[in-house]
Design a protein around this motif. Structure first.
Motif, short mmCIF file in Angstrom:
data_model
loop_
_atom_site.label_atom_id
_atom_site.label_comp_id
_atom_site.label_asym_id
_atom_site.label_seq_id
_atom_site.Cartn_x
_atom_site.Cartn_y
_atom_site.Cartn_z
N ILE A 59 0.84 -1.21 0.00
CA ILE A 59 0.00 0.00 0.00
C ILE A 59 0.87 1.25 0.00
O ILE A 59 0.62 2.21 -0.75
N GLN A 60 1.91 1.25 0.82
CA GLN A 60 2.82 2.39 0.84
C GLN A 60 3.54 2.57 -0.49
O GLN A 60 3.73 3.70 -0.96
N ARG A 62 2.38 1.74 -3.46
CA ARG A 62 1.43 2.30 -4.42
C ARG A 62 1.24 3.80 -4.21
O ARG A 62 1.14 4.57 -5.17
N LYS A 63 1.21 4.22 -2.95
CA LYS A 63 1.08 5.65 -2.67
C LYS A 63 2.30 6.42 -3.16
O LYS A 63 2.18 7.52 -3.72
N GLN A 64 3.48 5.84 -2.99
CA GLN A 64 4.69 6.50 -3.47
C GLN A 64 4.71 6.59 -4.99
O GLN A 64 5.09 7.63 -5.56
N LYS A 66 2.11 6.67 -6.96
CA LYS A 66 1.11 7.66 -7.35
C LYS A 66 1.63 9.07 -7.12
O LYS A 66 1.37 9.98 -7.92
N ALA A 67 2.39 9.26 -6.03
CA ALA A 67 2.96 10.58 -5.77
C ALA A 67 4.01 10.95 -6.80
O ALA A 67 4.17 12.11 -7.17
#
Length: 260
Positions: A59-60, A62-64, A66-67
């Motif tokens: 999850i982390q 994927r967030k990175q 996306k950022a």
């Protein structure tokens, strides 16, 4: 210095090993293998805890990702009439930093998928028995591992056959096509154009790799000699088309004044 910081004290007094960076890099490179071994061998409660930890880590990640796809863009902001600008700034925009998703990757993917979007007719399936012929060679008469293609195929100009001992699929020279006939519906002319490549065969992915030309196959042809141009004035080099008829001199095309 506190008693529990003896490692930092030793590092300040004596420094690190000469190969510290290399050992660190190799240790990080081995982490993937370690995690893979744990995911394969762990059982029971330890496996559940490990999967939960991996789930949070993904999850982390994927967030990175996306950022990273977000980028700063400057957009012209609305000018506030209550704060007049000097004369030398009237012709300038008031840029503002805004966050938006990078659409370059999405546009590139959509263009690539739409590049081969041509009407594919409904075709009847072709079995491998009809497409390939079993070849028995050598002493192993009971093990026919070679196949000869019995349909027309396309191979590129730089195609080189593999050694006979290692050749799995045989494409006969007599069934190799390099050109095809196209008919322009609006102009009512038939032209012979060279084939650039086979993009997709709806029958089987293996047929696509072998370049088999069956009904419904999407191929790319060279239309540079026809003088087609885009709206911007550029010459059209290649177009994708779907094979409608086989073993005939005419293949269907599609409207809008261009050979599909």
């Amino acid at each position: 210095m506190p008693q529990n910081e003896y490692m930092e004290k030793h590092r300040k007094e004596h420094g690190r090993r000469l190969d510290h960076e290399e050992r660190t890099r190799k240790r990080e490179a081995r982490e993937a293998h370690t995690l893979s071994a744990k995911a394969t061998n762990l059982r029971g409660f330890r496996a559940k805890m490990f999967q939960q930890e991996r789930h949070k880590h993904k999850i982390q990640m994927r967030k990175q990702i996306k950022a990273l796809e977000e980028k700063n863009v400057k957009s012209a902001g609305e000018k506030d009439p209550s704060q007049p600008l000097p004369s030398y700034l009237l012709d300038r925009n008031n840029p503002q930093q805004a966050k938006e998703l990078s659409s370059a990757i999405k546009n590139r993917r959509s263009e690539k998928s739409a590049r081969y979007s041509v009407p594919i007719p409904k075709v009847s399936g072709i079995s491998e028995e009809d497409m390939f012929k079993v070849i028995n060679t050598g002493k192993r008469k009971n093990k026919g591992w070679k196949r000869m293609v019995t349909m027309p195929t396309f191979v590129g100009p730089d195609f080189t056959r593999r050694p006979v001992k290692y050749e799995r699929f045989i494409r006969p020279m007599a069934l190799r096509y390099k050109k095809c006939h196209l008919t322009h519906k609006e102009l009512g002319v038939t032209v012979c154009v060279p084939i650039i490549g086979v993009k997709k065969n709806p029958q089987n992915p293996t047929f696509t790799q072998l370049g088999c030309l069956t009904r419904g196959t999407v191929i790319e042809v060279n239309v540079s000699e026809l003088g087609l141009t885009t709206a911007g004035g550029k010459v059209v080099w290649g177009r994708c088309m779907s094979i409608q008829t086989l073993f005939s001199e005419v293949a269907s095309s599609y409207p809008q004044g261009a050979i599909a």
